[in-house]
Design a protein around this motif. Sequence first.
Motif, short mmCIF file in Angstrom:
data_model
loop_
_atom_site.label_atom_id
_atom_site.label_comp_id
_atom_site.label_asym_id
_atom_site.label_seq_id
_atom_site.Cartn_x
_atom_site.Cartn_y
_atom_site.Cartn_z
N CYS A 56 0.85 -1.20 0.00
CA CYS A 56 0.00 0.00 0.00
C CYS A 56 0.89 1.25 0.00
CB CYS A 56 -0.88 0.03 1.24
SG CYS A 56 -1.96 -1.40 1.40
N ALA A 57 0.34 2.34 -0.48
CA ALA A 57 1.10 3.60 -0.49
C ALA A 57 0.15 4.79 -0.47
CB ALA A 57 1.98 3.67 -1.74
N VAL A 58 0.71 5.94 -0.14
CA VAL A 58 -0.03 7.20 -0.13
C VAL A 58 0.74 8.16 -1.03
CG1 VAL A 58 -0.94 9.05 1.34
CG2 VAL A 58 -0.67 6.74 2.28
N HIS A 59 0.02 8.99 -1.78
CA HIS A 59 0.70 9.94 -2.66
C HIS A 59 -0.05 11.28 -2.63
CE1 HIS A 59 3.60 11.03 -5.61
NE2 HIS A 59 2.83 10.98 -6.67
N PHE A 182 -3.93 -3.21 -9.21
CA PHE A 182 -3.66 -1.85 -8.75
C PHE A 182 -5.01 -1.23 -8.42
CE2 PHE A 182 -2.57 2.58 -8.66
CZ PHE A 182 -1.25 2.62 -8.24
N GLY A 183 -5.18 -0.81 -7.17
CA GLY A 183 -6.41 -0.14 -6.75
C GLY A 183 -6.02 1.21 -6.17
N PHE A 184 -6.84 2.24 -6.42
CA PHE A 184 -6.49 3.58 -5.94
C PHE A 184 -7.75 4.34 -5.57
CE2 PHE A 184 -8.15 5.76 -9.59
CZ PHE A 184 -8.06 4.80 -10.59
N ALA A 185 -7.55 5.36 -4.74
CA ALA A 185 -8.69 6.21 -4.34
C ALA A 185 -8.18 7.50 -3.76
CB ALA A 185 -9.54 5.49 -3.30
N GLY A 186 -9.02 8.54 -3.86
CA GLY A 186 -8.78 9.76 -3.12
C GLY A 186 -9.33 9.57 -1.71
N ALA A 190 -15.39 8.11 0.98
CA ALA A 190 -15.80 7.36 2.19
C ALA A 190 -14.74 7.39 3.31
CB ALA A 190 -16.16 5.94 1.82
N PHE A 191 -13.52 7.86 3.03
CA PHE A 191 -12.58 8.09 4.13
C PHE A 191 -12.95 9.36 4.91
CE2 PHE A 191 -9.33 5.45 1.79
CZ PHE A 191 -9.06 4.58 2.82
N ALA A 192 -13.74 10.22 4.29
CA ALA A 192 -14.23 11.45 4.95
C ALA A 192 -13.11 12.38 5.41
CB ALA A 192 -15.14 11.10 6.13
N LEU A 193 -12.18 12.67 4.51
CA LEU A 193 -11.12 13.64 4.77
C LEU A 193 -11.25 14.79 3.77
CD1 LEU A 193 -7.96 11.36 5.10
CD2 LEU A 193 -9.54 12.05 6.86
N PRO A 194 -10.59 15.90 4.05
CA PRO A 194 -10.55 16.92 2.99
C PRO A 194 -9.79 16.34 1.79
CG PRO A 194 -9.82 17.80 5.11
CD PRO A 194 -9.89 16.32 5.27
N PRO A 195 -10.06 16.85 0.59
CA PRO A 195 -9.41 16.29 -0.60
C PRO A 195 -7.94 16.67 -0.71
CG PRO A 195 -10.76 18.19 -1.19
CD PRO A 195 -10.98 17.94 0.28
N GLY A 196 -7.18 15.88 -1.47
CA GLY A 196 -5.82 16.31 -1.79
C GLY A 196 -4.74 15.24 -1.78
N ILE A 197 -5.03 14.09 -1.16
CA ILE A 197 -4.06 12.99 -1.27
C ILE A 197 -4.80 11.74 -1.73
CG2 ILE A 197 -2.41 13.90 0.43
CD1 ILE A 197 -3.50 11.88 2.47
N THR A 240 1.58 17.15 4.19
CA THR A 240 1.60 16.57 5.55
C THR A 240 0.33 16.83 6.37
OG1 THR A 240 3.03 18.41 6.18
CG2 THR A 240 4.08 16.28 5.82
N PRO A 241 -0.35 17.98 6.22
CA PRO A 241 -1.61 18.12 6.99
C PRO A 241 -2.59 16.97 6.70
CG PRO A 241 -0.97 20.22 6.05
CD PRO A 241 -0.04 19.20 5.45
N LEU A 242 -2.66 16.57 5.44
CA LEU A 242 -3.59 15.49 5.11
C LEU A 242 -3.04 14.13 5.53
CD1 LEU A 242 -4.96 16.73 1.69
CD2 LEU A 242 -6.20 16.51 3.84
N TYR A 243 -1.72 14.00 5.57
CA TYR A 243 -1.15 12.75 6.10
C TYR A 243 -1.54 12.58 7.57
CZ TYR A 243 1.86 11.21 2.22
OH TYR A 243 2.33 10.72 1.03
N TYR A 244 -1.47 13.68 8.33
CA TYR A 244 -1.90 13.61 9.74
C TYR A 244 -3.37 13.21 9.81
CZ TYR A 244 2.27 15.56 11.97
OH TYR A 244 3.54 15.74 12.45
#
Length: 371
Positions: A56-59, A182-186, A190-197, A240-244
Amino acid sequence: MTLWIPGPTEVREEILAECSRPAIGHRAPEMRELIERMDPHLPLAFGLSGDSTAQCAVHSVSASGLMEASLRGVGPRVLSVVNGAFSKRFRDMGELIGKDVTTLDVAWGSGVAPDDLARVLEQDGPFDAVTLVANETSTGVVTPLAPVADVVRRHPGTLLLVDLVSYIAGAPVDFDANGIDFGFAGVQKAFALPPGIAVCAASSRYMDAARAQEHRGWALDPVRVVEGHAQKKTPATPCTPLYYALAKQLEDISAGVTLPEGERDKTGAAAWDARFAKHARMRDRTLAWASDHGLEPFPAEGFRSPTVSCISSGDLDTAAFVAGLAERGFRISNGYGDLKGRTFRIGHMGDHDEPGLERLLAAADEVLAAR
Ligand SMILES: Cc1ncc(COP(=O)(O)O)c(C=O)c1O
Protein backbone atom coordinates in the motif's frame (compact mmCIF):
# COMPACT_ATOMS: atom_id res chain seq x y z
CA MET A 1 -24.49 23.56 5.13
CA THR A 2 -24.01 19.79 5.47
CA LEU A 3 -22.44 18.01 2.52
CA TRP A 4 -24.47 15.05 1.29
CA ILE A 5 -22.97 15.26 -2.19
CA PRO A 6 -21.10 12.26 -3.63
CA GLY A 7 -17.85 13.69 -2.25
CA PRO A 8 -16.16 15.64 -0.90
CA THR A 9 -18.16 14.77 2.16
CA GLU A 10 -18.40 16.03 5.75
CA VAL A 11 -15.18 15.98 7.78
CA ARG A 12 -15.21 15.51 11.57
CA GLU A 13 -13.83 18.33 13.76
CA GLU A 14 -11.15 15.99 15.13
CA ILE A 15 -9.91 15.38 11.61
CA LEU A 16 -9.94 19.07 10.68
CA ALA A 17 -7.86 19.71 13.80
CA GLU A 18 -5.20 17.28 12.53
CA CYS A 19 -4.85 19.44 9.43
CA SER A 20 -3.66 22.40 11.49
CA ARG A 21 -0.66 20.70 13.09
CA PRO A 22 2.68 22.45 12.64
CA ALA A 23 4.61 21.63 9.47
CA ILE A 24 7.27 18.92 9.67
CA GLY A 25 10.30 18.24 7.52
CA HIS A 26 9.38 15.43 5.19
CA ARG A 27 12.90 14.01 5.38
CA ALA A 28 12.80 14.12 9.18
CA PRO A 29 12.03 11.13 11.47
CA GLU A 30 8.54 12.57 12.13
CA MET A 31 7.58 11.76 8.54
CA ARG A 32 8.67 8.14 8.90
CA GLU A 33 6.61 7.91 12.11
CA LEU A 34 3.60 9.38 10.35
CA ILE A 35 3.77 6.85 7.53
CA GLU A 36 4.34 4.04 10.04
CA ARG A 37 1.13 5.03 11.84
CA MET A 38 -0.82 4.30 8.65
CA ASP A 39 0.80 1.02 7.77
CA PRO A 40 -1.18 -1.30 10.07
CA HIS A 41 -4.46 0.13 8.81
CA LEU A 42 -4.10 0.59 5.03
CA PRO A 43 -4.19 -3.22 4.50
CA LEU A 44 -7.54 -3.28 6.33
CA ALA A 45 -8.92 -0.55 4.07
CA PHE A 46 -7.81 -2.50 0.99
CA GLY A 47 -8.87 -5.82 2.55
CA LEU A 48 -5.51 -7.44 1.85
CA SER A 49 -5.42 -11.15 2.68
CA GLY A 50 -3.18 -12.29 5.54
CA ASP A 51 -0.52 -13.66 3.18
CA SER A 52 -0.78 -10.79 0.68
CA THR A 53 2.35 -9.62 -1.10
CA ALA A 54 0.62 -6.43 -2.19
CA GLN A 55 1.98 -3.07 -0.99
CA CYS A 56 0.00 0.00 0.00
CA ALA A 57 1.10 3.60 -0.49
CA VAL A 58 -0.03 7.20 -0.13
CA HIS A 59 0.70 9.94 -2.66
CA SER A 60 0.07 13.68 -2.68
CA VAL A 61 -2.18 13.88 -5.72
CA SER A 62 -5.92 13.65 -6.15
CA ALA A 63 -7.31 10.30 -7.29
CA SER A 64 -6.93 11.24 -10.96
CA GLY A 65 -3.17 11.33 -10.40
CA LEU A 66 -3.09 7.72 -9.28
CA MET A 67 -5.49 6.79 -12.07
CA GLU A 68 -2.86 8.00 -14.50
CA ALA A 69 -0.05 6.40 -12.46
CA SER A 70 -1.83 3.03 -12.61
CA LEU A 71 -1.75 3.14 -16.42
CA ARG A 72 1.91 4.12 -16.55
CA GLY A 73 2.81 0.75 -15.04
CA VAL A 74 1.17 -1.47 -17.64
CA GLY A 75 1.88 -2.52 -21.21
CA PRO A 76 0.30 -0.91 -24.27
CA ARG A 77 -2.90 -2.89 -24.75
CA VAL A 78 -5.65 -1.78 -22.40
CA LEU A 79 -9.32 -2.75 -22.23
CA SER A 80 -11.44 -0.08 -20.54
CA VAL A 81 -14.89 -0.84 -19.19
CA VAL A 82 -16.87 2.40 -19.55
CA ASN A 83 -20.18 2.76 -17.70
CA GLY A 84 -20.07 6.38 -16.54
CA ALA A 85 -18.11 9.60 -16.46
CA PHE A 86 -15.15 8.43 -14.38
CA SER A 87 -14.63 5.16 -16.22
CA LYS A 88 -14.67 7.27 -19.39
CA ARG A 89 -11.97 9.47 -17.85
CA PHE A 90 -9.93 6.31 -17.10
CA ARG A 91 -10.31 5.26 -20.74
CA ASP A 92 -9.45 8.72 -22.09
CA MET A 93 -6.37 8.91 -19.89
CA GLY A 94 -5.10 5.64 -21.33
CA GLU A 95 -5.44 7.07 -24.82
CA LEU A 96 -3.85 10.38 -23.82
CA ILE A 97 -0.73 8.67 -22.52
CA GLY A 98 -0.45 6.63 -25.70
CA LYS A 99 -1.98 3.26 -24.82
CA ASP A 100 -3.80 1.23 -27.43
CA VAL A 101 -7.21 1.27 -25.75
CA THR A 102 -10.23 -0.90 -26.56
CA THR A 103 -13.50 0.29 -25.01
CA LEU A 104 -16.15 -2.00 -23.62
CA ASP A 105 -19.19 0.29 -23.41
CA VAL A 106 -21.77 -0.64 -20.81
CA ALA A 107 -25.11 1.12 -20.42
CA TRP A 108 -24.91 3.86 -17.78
CA GLY A 109 -26.93 2.50 -14.87
CA SER A 110 -25.43 -0.94 -15.03
CA GLY A 111 -22.18 -2.75 -14.32
CA VAL A 112 -20.32 -4.90 -16.85
CA ALA A 113 -21.81 -8.35 -17.48
CA PRO A 114 -19.08 -10.94 -16.85
CA ASP A 115 -19.97 -12.75 -20.09
CA ASP A 116 -19.48 -9.56 -22.13
CA LEU A 117 -16.12 -8.97 -20.48
CA ALA A 118 -15.12 -12.59 -21.10
CA ARG A 119 -16.09 -12.29 -24.77
CA VAL A 120 -14.06 -9.14 -25.42
CA LEU A 121 -11.05 -10.51 -23.55
CA GLU A 122 -11.24 -13.68 -25.66
CA GLN A 123 -11.97 -12.05 -29.03
CA ASP A 124 -9.87 -8.91 -28.91
CA GLY A 125 -7.16 -9.92 -26.43
CA PRO A 126 -4.57 -10.44 -25.19
CA PHE A 127 -4.67 -7.23 -23.13
CA ASP A 128 -2.04 -5.99 -20.72
CA ALA A 129 -4.66 -4.49 -18.43
CA VAL A 130 -8.36 -4.00 -17.80
CA THR A 131 -9.57 -0.74 -16.24
CA LEU A 132 -12.71 -0.64 -14.14
CA VAL A 133 -14.42 1.83 -11.80
CA ALA A 134 -15.80 -0.07 -8.80
CA ASN A 135 -18.30 2.62 -7.89
CA GLU A 136 -19.34 5.03 -10.63
CA THR A 137 -19.96 8.19 -8.65
CA SER A 138 -21.66 9.71 -11.71
CA THR A 139 -24.45 7.11 -11.78
CA GLY A 140 -24.43 5.47 -8.33
CA VAL A 141 -23.54 2.14 -9.92
CA VAL A 142 -21.43 -0.33 -7.99
CA THR A 143 -19.92 -3.19 -9.97
CA PRO A 144 -19.60 -6.45 -8.03
CA LEU A 145 -15.87 -7.19 -8.18
CA ALA A 146 -15.78 -10.97 -7.69
CA PRO A 147 -17.42 -11.92 -11.03
CA VAL A 148 -15.08 -9.51 -12.87
CA ALA A 149 -12.10 -11.02 -11.08
CA ASP A 150 -13.17 -14.54 -12.05
CA VAL A 151 -13.16 -13.56 -15.72
CA VAL A 152 -9.91 -11.56 -15.71
CA ARG A 153 -8.14 -14.37 -13.83
CA ARG A 154 -8.59 -16.63 -16.88
CA HIS A 155 -6.09 -14.32 -18.64
CA PRO A 156 -2.93 -14.53 -16.55
CA GLY A 157 -1.10 -11.80 -18.49
CA THR A 158 -3.87 -9.24 -17.92
CA LEU A 159 -3.68 -6.91 -14.91
CA LEU A 160 -6.80 -5.54 -13.24
CA LEU A 161 -6.69 -1.80 -12.45
CA VAL A 162 -9.57 -0.65 -10.28
CA ASP A 163 -10.70 2.88 -9.38
CA LEU A 164 -11.89 2.55 -5.78
CA VAL A 165 -12.53 6.26 -5.32
CA SER A 166 -16.06 6.36 -3.86
CA TYR A 167 -15.90 2.70 -2.83
CA ILE A 168 -13.00 2.11 -0.43
CA ALA A 169 -13.78 2.68 3.26
CA GLY A 170 -17.44 2.37 2.30
CA ALA A 171 -17.46 -1.22 1.05
CA PRO A 172 -15.13 -4.23 1.26
CA VAL A 173 -12.36 -4.15 -1.38
CA ASP A 174 -10.96 -7.65 -0.71
CA PHE A 175 -8.00 -6.75 -2.89
CA ASP A 176 -6.40 -10.20 -3.20
CA ALA A 177 -9.61 -12.23 -3.23
CA ASN A 178 -10.88 -9.99 -6.04
CA GLY A 179 -7.68 -10.31 -8.05
CA ILE A 180 -6.99 -6.57 -8.11
CA ASP A 181 -3.51 -5.59 -9.27
CA PHE A 182 -3.66 -1.85 -8.75
CA GLY A 183 -6.41 -0.14 -6.75
CA PHE A 184 -6.49 3.58 -5.94
CA ALA A 185 -8.69 6.21 -4.34
CA GLY A 186 -8.78 9.76 -3.12
CA VAL A 187 -9.61 10.44 0.52
CA GLN A 188 -12.50 12.90 0.18
CA LYS A 189 -15.18 10.23 -0.26
CA ALA A 190 -15.80 7.36 2.19
CA PHE A 191 -12.58 8.09 4.13
CA ALA A 192 -14.23 11.45 4.95
CA LEU A 193 -11.12 13.64 4.77
CA PRO A 194 -10.55 16.92 2.99
CA PRO A 195 -9.41 16.29 -0.60
CA GLY A 196 -5.82 16.31 -1.79
CA ILE A 197 -4.06 12.99 -1.27
CA ALA A 198 -4.67 9.50 -2.60
CA VAL A 199 -4.00 5.92 -1.53
CA CYS A 200 -3.19 2.84 -3.57
CA ALA A 201 -2.32 -0.82 -3.32
CA ALA A 202 -0.26 -2.70 -5.90
CA SER A 203 0.11 -6.45 -6.32
CA SER A 204 3.61 -7.88 -6.70
CA ARG A 205 2.83 -8.88 -10.28
CA TYR A 206 1.76 -5.31 -11.02
CA MET A 207 5.05 -4.07 -9.57
CA ASP A 208 7.02 -6.56 -11.68
CA ALA A 209 5.17 -5.48 -14.82
CA ALA A 210 5.56 -1.81 -13.93
CA ARG A 211 9.32 -2.06 -13.40
CA ALA A 212 9.57 -3.42 -16.94
CA GLN A 213 7.77 -0.41 -18.49
CA GLU A 214 9.89 2.38 -19.91
CA HIS A 215 9.05 6.08 -19.73
CA ARG A 216 6.89 5.91 -16.64
CA GLY A 217 7.65 9.54 -15.95
CA TRP A 218 8.58 10.75 -12.48
CA ALA A 219 5.83 12.36 -10.43
CA LEU A 220 3.25 9.72 -11.40
CA ASP A 221 5.58 6.74 -11.60
CA PRO A 222 3.75 4.00 -9.65
CA VAL A 223 7.02 2.23 -8.84
CA ARG A 224 8.51 5.37 -7.32
CA VAL A 225 5.34 5.93 -5.27
CA VAL A 226 5.02 2.38 -3.94
CA GLU A 227 8.72 1.74 -3.35
CA GLY A 228 9.04 5.16 -1.73
CA HIS A 229 6.26 4.40 0.72
CA ALA A 230 7.88 1.05 1.56
CA GLN A 231 10.98 3.01 2.56
CA LYS A 232 8.77 5.45 4.52
CA LYS A 233 9.63 8.20 2.06
CA THR A 234 7.70 10.27 -0.44
CA PRO A 235 9.10 11.12 -3.87
CA ALA A 236 8.30 14.83 -3.47
CA THR A 237 7.14 17.14 -0.69
CA PRO A 238 3.94 15.56 0.66
CA CYS A 239 0.79 17.26 1.89
CA THR A 240 1.60 16.57 5.55
CA PRO A 241 -1.61 18.12 6.99
CA LEU A 242 -3.59 15.49 5.11
CA TYR A 243 -1.15 12.75 6.10
CA TYR A 244 -1.90 13.61 9.74
CA ALA A 245 -5.61 13.55 8.96
CA LEU A 246 -5.38 10.19 7.20
CA ALA A 247 -3.31 8.61 9.98
CA LYS A 248 -5.86 9.72 12.58
CA GLN A 249 -8.85 8.64 10.51
CA LEU A 250 -7.37 5.20 9.80
CA GLU A 251 -6.62 4.72 13.50
CA ASP A 252 -10.11 5.88 14.46
CA ILE A 253 -11.85 3.63 11.95
CA SER A 254 -9.84 0.62 13.15
CA ALA A 255 -10.59 1.52 16.78
CA GLY A 256 -14.35 1.66 16.14
CA VAL A 257 -14.46 5.38 17.00
CA THR A 258 -16.43 6.31 13.87
CA LEU A 259 -19.08 3.60 14.31
CA PRO A 260 -22.66 4.18 15.46
CA GLU A 261 -23.20 4.08 19.22
CA GLY A 262 -23.56 0.51 20.42
CA GLU A 263 -20.97 -0.76 17.93
CA ARG A 264 -17.92 1.13 19.18
CA ASP A 265 -16.49 -1.92 20.92
CA LYS A 266 -15.59 -3.33 17.48
CA THR A 267 -11.97 -3.04 16.42
CA GLY A 268 -9.72 -4.04 13.52
CA ALA A 269 -11.34 -5.80 10.55
CA ALA A 270 -14.65 -6.10 12.48
CA ALA A 271 -14.78 -2.31 12.80
CA TRP A 272 -14.18 -1.87 9.06
CA ASP A 273 -16.91 -4.45 8.32
CA ALA A 274 -19.32 -2.57 10.59
CA ARG A 275 -18.51 0.66 8.70
CA PHE A 276 -19.35 -1.10 5.41
CA ALA A 277 -22.60 -2.45 6.90
CA LYS A 278 -23.56 1.09 7.98
CA HIS A 279 -23.13 2.31 4.40
CA ALA A 280 -25.30 -0.54 3.06
CA ARG A 281 -28.04 0.30 5.58
CA MET A 282 -27.92 3.97 4.58
CA ARG A 283 -28.30 3.00 0.93
CA ASP A 284 -31.28 0.78 1.79
CA ARG A 285 -32.92 3.53 3.85
CA THR A 286 -32.40 6.13 1.10
CA LEU A 287 -33.89 3.90 -1.55
CA ALA A 288 -36.82 2.99 0.73
CA TRP A 289 -37.47 6.72 1.20
CA ALA A 290 -37.34 7.20 -2.58
CA SER A 291 -39.76 4.35 -3.13
CA ASP A 292 -42.18 5.87 -0.58
CA HIS A 293 -42.25 8.95 -2.84
CA GLY A 294 -42.69 6.96 -6.05
CA LEU A 295 -39.07 7.61 -7.09
CA GLU A 296 -36.92 4.88 -8.67
CA PRO A 297 -33.19 4.25 -8.28
CA PHE A 298 -31.31 4.99 -11.52
CA PRO A 299 -29.04 1.92 -11.28
CA ALA A 300 -30.43 -1.49 -12.09
CA GLU A 301 -31.12 -3.98 -9.30
CA GLY A 302 -27.87 -5.49 -8.03
CA PHE A 303 -25.79 -2.42 -9.01
CA ARG A 304 -26.94 0.09 -6.37
CA SER A 305 -24.07 1.76 -4.61
CA PRO A 306 -23.70 1.67 -0.84
CA THR A 307 -22.15 5.16 -0.82
CA VAL A 308 -23.98 7.16 -3.53
CA SER A 309 -27.67 6.81 -4.28
CA CYS A 310 -28.56 8.09 -7.73
CA ILE A 311 -32.33 8.49 -8.01
CA SER A 312 -34.34 9.17 -11.17
CA SER A 313 -36.23 12.44 -10.79
CA GLY A 314 -39.37 11.40 -12.67
CA ASP A 315 -41.71 14.42 -12.64
CA LEU A 316 -39.69 16.16 -9.97
CA ASP A 317 -37.99 19.46 -10.81
CA THR A 318 -34.50 18.34 -9.85
CA ALA A 319 -32.93 21.79 -9.62
CA ALA A 320 -35.78 23.06 -7.40
CA PHE A 321 -35.52 19.99 -5.15
CA VAL A 322 -31.74 20.39 -4.78
CA ALA A 323 -32.21 24.12 -4.10
CA GLY A 324 -34.97 23.44 -1.54
CA LEU A 325 -32.67 21.15 0.39
CA ALA A 326 -29.85 23.69 0.20
CA GLU A 327 -32.19 26.30 1.74
CA ARG A 328 -32.63 23.88 4.64
CA GLY A 329 -28.89 23.36 5.04
CA PHE A 330 -28.38 20.12 3.10
CA ARG A 331 -26.28 20.04 -0.05
CA ILE A 332 -27.08 17.14 -2.40
CA SER A 333 -26.14 16.87 -6.09
CA ASN A 334 -28.00 17.16 -9.31
CA GLY A 335 -27.33 14.38 -11.86
CA TYR A 336 -23.94 14.23 -13.58
CA GLY A 337 -23.46 15.36 -17.19
CA ASP A 338 -26.30 14.10 -19.38
CA LEU A 339 -28.14 12.93 -16.28
CA LYS A 340 -28.46 16.49 -14.98
CA GLY A 341 -32.13 17.27 -14.41
CA ARG A 342 -33.04 13.59 -14.81
CA THR A 343 -31.48 12.27 -11.61
CA PHE A 344 -30.22 13.53 -8.26
CA ARG A 345 -27.51 12.02 -6.09
CA ILE A 346 -27.20 11.66 -2.34
CA GLY A 347 -23.77 10.78 -0.98
CA HIS A 348 -24.32 8.83 2.25
CA MET A 349 -20.70 8.08 2.82
CA GLY A 350 -17.84 8.46 5.22
CA ASP A 351 -18.72 9.48 8.76
CA HIS A 352 -22.34 10.31 7.96
CA ASP A 353 -24.63 8.35 10.24
CA GLU A 354 -28.21 7.15 10.26
CA PRO A 355 -29.60 9.90 12.53
CA GLY A 356 -28.06 12.45 10.14
CA LEU A 357 -29.66 10.69 7.18
CA GLU A 358 -33.06 10.84 8.91
CA ARG A 359 -32.64 14.62 9.28
CA LEU A 360 -31.81 14.94 5.58
CA LEU A 361 -34.79 12.79 4.56
CA ALA A 362 -37.14 14.74 6.84
CA ALA A 363 -35.97 17.94 5.14
CA ALA A 364 -36.49 16.25 1.75
CA ASP A 365 -40.05 15.37 2.82
CA GLU A 366 -40.64 19.02 3.63
CA VAL A 367 -39.35 20.15 0.25
CA LEU A 368 -41.56 17.65 -1.55
CA ALA A 369 -44.60 18.60 0.53
CA ALA A 370 -44.08 22.30 -0.24
CA ARG A 371 -44.19 21.77 -4.03
C1 LIG B 1 -15.11 7.27 -9.30
C2 LIG B 1 -14.22 8.45 -9.37
N1 LIG B 1 -13.02 8.33 -9.96
C3 LIG B 1 -12.17 9.35 -10.05
C4 LIG B 1 -12.48 10.58 -9.54
C5 LIG B 1 -11.52 11.71 -9.65
O1 LIG B 1 -11.06 12.01 -8.38
P1 LIG B 1 -10.24 13.35 -8.10
O2 LIG B 1 -11.15 14.48 -8.43
O3 LIG B 1 -9.95 13.24 -6.63
O4 LIG B 1 -9.03 13.33 -8.93
C6 LIG B 1 -13.72 10.77 -8.92
C7 LIG B 1 -14.11 12.09 -8.37
O5 LIG B 1 -15.23 12.32 -7.99
C8 LIG B 1 -14.60 9.67 -8.82
O6 LIG B 1 -15.78 9.80 -8.22
